[in-house]
Design a protein around this motif. Structure first.
Motif, mmCIF file in Angstrom:
data_model
loop_
_atom_site.group_PDB
_atom_site.id
_atom_site.type_symbol
_atom_site.label_atom_id
_atom_site.label_comp_id
_atom_site.label_asym_id
_atom_site.label_seq_id
_atom_site.Cartn_x
_atom_site.Cartn_y
_atom_site.Cartn_z
ATOM 1 N N ASP A 245 51.199 18.136 -49.914
ATOM 2 C CA ASP A 245 51.342 19.568 -49.587
ATOM 3 C C ASP A 245 49.997 20.272 -49.422
ATOM 4 N N GLN A 246 48.919 19.515 -49.634
ATOM 5 C CA GLN A 246 47.589 20.153 -49.652
ATOM 6 C C GLN A 246 47.252 20.819 -48.323
ATOM 7 N N ALA A 247 47.608 20.164 -47.207
ATOM 8 C CA ALA A 247 47.261 20.719 -45.889
ATOM 9 C C ALA A 247 47.932 22.074 -45.683
ATOM 10 N N ASP A 248 49.178 22.229 -46.142
ATOM 11 C CA ASP A 248 49.889 23.515 -45.997
ATOM 12 C C ASP A 248 49.191 24.610 -46.798
ATOM 13 N N ILE A 249 48.761 24.257 -48.000
ATOM 14 C CA ILE A 249 48.084 25.246 -48.857
ATOM 15 C C ILE A 249 46.760 25.657 -48.195
ATOM 16 N N GLU A 250 46.036 24.678 -47.684
ATOM 17 C CA GLU A 250 44.727 24.976 -47.070
ATOM 18 C C GLU A 250 44.894 25.834 -45.815
ATOM 19 N N LYS A 251 45.932 25.560 -45.050
ATOM 20 C CA LYS A 251 46.179 26.335 -43.819
ATOM 21 C C LYS A 251 46.484 27.790 -44.194
ATOM 22 N N CYS A 252 47.356 27.974 -45.152
ATOM 23 C CA CYS A 252 47.732 29.325 -45.596
ATOM 24 C C CYS A 252 46.487 30.068 -46.110
ATOM 25 N N ALA A 253 45.663 29.364 -46.890
ATOM 26 C CA ALA A 253 44.459 29.996 -47.442
ATOM 27 C C ALA A 253 43.508 30.405 -46.316
ATOM 28 N N ALA A 254 43.303 29.509 -45.340
ATOM 29 C CA ALA A 254 42.383 29.808 -44.232
ATOM 30 C C ALA A 254 42.873 31.019 -43.445
ATOM 31 N N GLU A 255 44.186 31.121 -43.274
ATOM 32 C CA GLU A 255 44.758 32.256 -42.515
ATOM 33 C C GLU A 255 44.620 33.578 -43.273
ATOM 34 N N ASN A 256 44.304 33.470 -44.554
ATOM 35 C CA ASN A 256 44.229 34.678 -45.377
ATOM 36 C C ASN A 256 42.825 34.979 -45.891
ATOM 37 N N GLY A 257 41.817 34.474 -45.171
ATOM 38 C CA GLY A 257 40.437 34.862 -45.479
ATOM 39 C C GLY A 257 39.791 34.089 -46.607
ATOM 40 N N LEU A 258 40.292 32.874 -46.859
ATOM 41 C CA LEU A 258 39.683 32.054 -47.913
ATOM 42 C C LEU A 258 38.955 30.869 -47.298
ATOM 43 N N LYS A 259 37.827 30.516 -47.907
ATOM 44 C CA LYS A 259 37.069 29.337 -47.471
ATOM 45 C C LYS A 259 37.252 28.252 -48.539
ATOM 46 N N LYS A 260 37.537 27.033 -48.098
ATOM 47 C CA LYS A 260 37.717 25.947 -49.070
ATOM 48 C C LYS A 260 36.364 25.541 -49.643
ATOM 49 N N LEU A 261 36.284 25.435 -50.970
ATOM 50 C CA LEU A 261 35.047 24.947 -51.589
ATOM 51 C C LEU A 261 35.141 23.451 -51.876
ATOM 52 N N ARG A 262 36.264 23.020 -52.449
ATOM 53 C CA ARG A 262 36.438 21.586 -52.723
ATOM 54 C C ARG A 262 37.864 21.327 -53.181
ATOM 55 N N SER A 263 38.208 20.028 -53.286
ATOM 56 C CA SER A 263 39.540 19.661 -53.777
ATOM 57 C C SER A 263 39.434 18.389 -54.597
ATOM 58 N N ASN A 264 40.495 18.104 -55.339
ATOM 59 C CA ASN A 264 40.514 16.903 -56.165
ATOM 60 C C ASN A 264 41.979 16.509 -56.368
ATOM 61 N N THR A 265 42.213 15.251 -56.742
ATOM 62 C CA THR A 265 43.585 14.808 -57.013
ATOM 63 C C THR A 265 43.606 13.926 -58.258
ATOM 64 N N ARG A 266 44.784 13.833 -58.841
ATOM 65 C CA ARG A 266 45.006 12.986 -60.026
ATOM 66 C C ARG A 266 46.482 12.581 -59.994
ATOM 67 N N ASN A 267 46.751 11.290 -59.936
ATOM 68 C CA ASN A 267 48.138 10.800 -59.868
ATOM 69 C C ASN A 267 48.966 11.547 -58.815
#
Ligand SMILES: C[S@@+](CC[C@H](N)C(=O)[O-])C[C@H]1O[C@@H](n2cnc3c(N)ncnc32)[C@H](O)[C@@H]1O
Length: 278
Positions: A245-267
């Motif tokens: 689901d990460q791509a959906d979250i990133e798309k929504c954030a970008a459309e709302n004036g947010l810049k991605k700093l970094r991401s991480n995953t666990r299990n």
């Protein structure tokens, strides 16, 4: 015996097929509502992953929002004392209960009695968010904790130097538990905790950082409002969703004036950190 009440907000057209699937998964009774379906299962048989999988399976056809609650209080302290071990995040943070001895080699010693609430650091998403908090500025910032659970993320924010904390949760037991944990960890009396959602936060309240470990659908619905409450350059940590689901979250954030700093995953669980564009 405790029961879980699963509240599925879904197009009623899909209720019947969902009842069949849930019946196979051990759910014992159902109530159809105007907004979807309530389903009941013994707590011992409840499988959170199965509900995530079910929600994901129908996402292409319809929107399903799943929330659940236990219908009775249990003595979680007793349960904890049987099986709970302190949890560490890196070499700085240690989360423990009052019955564990403190370990002075850790800089941040968090005391958490979970009661009915989510958030001991054992879940991947809580761990992932705390791990990001260690890399983000907190000094003298006002921080909002959306879906505070036990209050664990706000408590770490306080220990990292935040000047003001606001936490809220839709679950009344989580709110009660957050208040207890805030007191136990010496958070200032001015810290705010209430039962409700982001809609209840006054427009004029602005934060330097927002912590939101919730779930995919709530994040997609609420990210635009979090952004309104963030100061330019302020950060947002999101989690509570799968890598898929990460791509959906990133798309929504970008459309709302947010810049991605970094991401991480666990299990297979993910976290993404954003910054509000100045
Ligand atoms: C995944 S838990 C996270 C708890 C804690 N913050 C942590 O990181 O461990 C999500 C929490 O959000 C709460 N919640 C769910 N939907 C919410 C909403 N729309 N607004 C506020 N809280 C919500 C749940 O009751 C639950 O306590």
């Amino acid at each position: 015996m405790n029961y879980i009440e699963l509240d599925l907000k879904v197009d009623p057209e899909f209720s019947e097929i969902l009842m069949a699937e849930l019946g196979e998964a051990g759910f014992e009774s159902f109530v159809e509502t105007d907004e979807g379906l309530l389903a009941y299962i013994q707590e011992a048989d409840f499988d959170e992953q199965a509900i995530h999988d079910l929600t994901a399976k129908y996402l292409d056809l319809t929107t399903i929002a799943a929330t659940w609650k236990s219908l009775e209080r249990r003595n979680w302290n007793e349960e904890w004392e049987k099986s709970y071990e302190p949890i560490e995040v890196g070499d700085q943070v240690r989360v423990r209960a009052t019955f564990h001895e403190p370990d002075p080699s850790f800089t941040y010693d968090l005391l958490i009695q979970p009661k009915m609430s989510f958030g001991t650091g054992h879940h991947e998403t809580t761990w992932l968010v705390m791990n990001e908090q260690l890399r983000l500025p907190h000094e003298r910032l006002s921080i909002m904790d959306v879906g505070c659970g036990t209050g664990i993320l706000a408590i770490l924010a306080h220990k990292l130097g935040a000047s003001h904390l606001l936490g809220f949760d839709i679950d009344e037991w989580a709110v009660e538990n957050t208040r207890e944990n805030f007191a136990m960890n010496g958070l200032p009396a001015e810290s705010e905790v209430f039962q409700g959602t982001i809609q209840d936060v006054p427009d004029e309240k602005i934060f330097g950082g927002v912590l939101a470990n919730i779930n995919r659908n709530i994040l997609l619905a609420e990210i635009p409002t979090y952004v309104k409450h963030l100061e330019p350059g302020g950060w947002l940590v999101t989690s509570g969703f799968y890598e898929t689901d990460q791509a959906d979250i990133e798309k929504c954030a970008a459309e709302n004036g947010l810049k991605k700093l970094r991401s991480n995953t666990r299990n297979q669980w993910a976290t993404v950190v954003f910054e509000k564009i100045k």
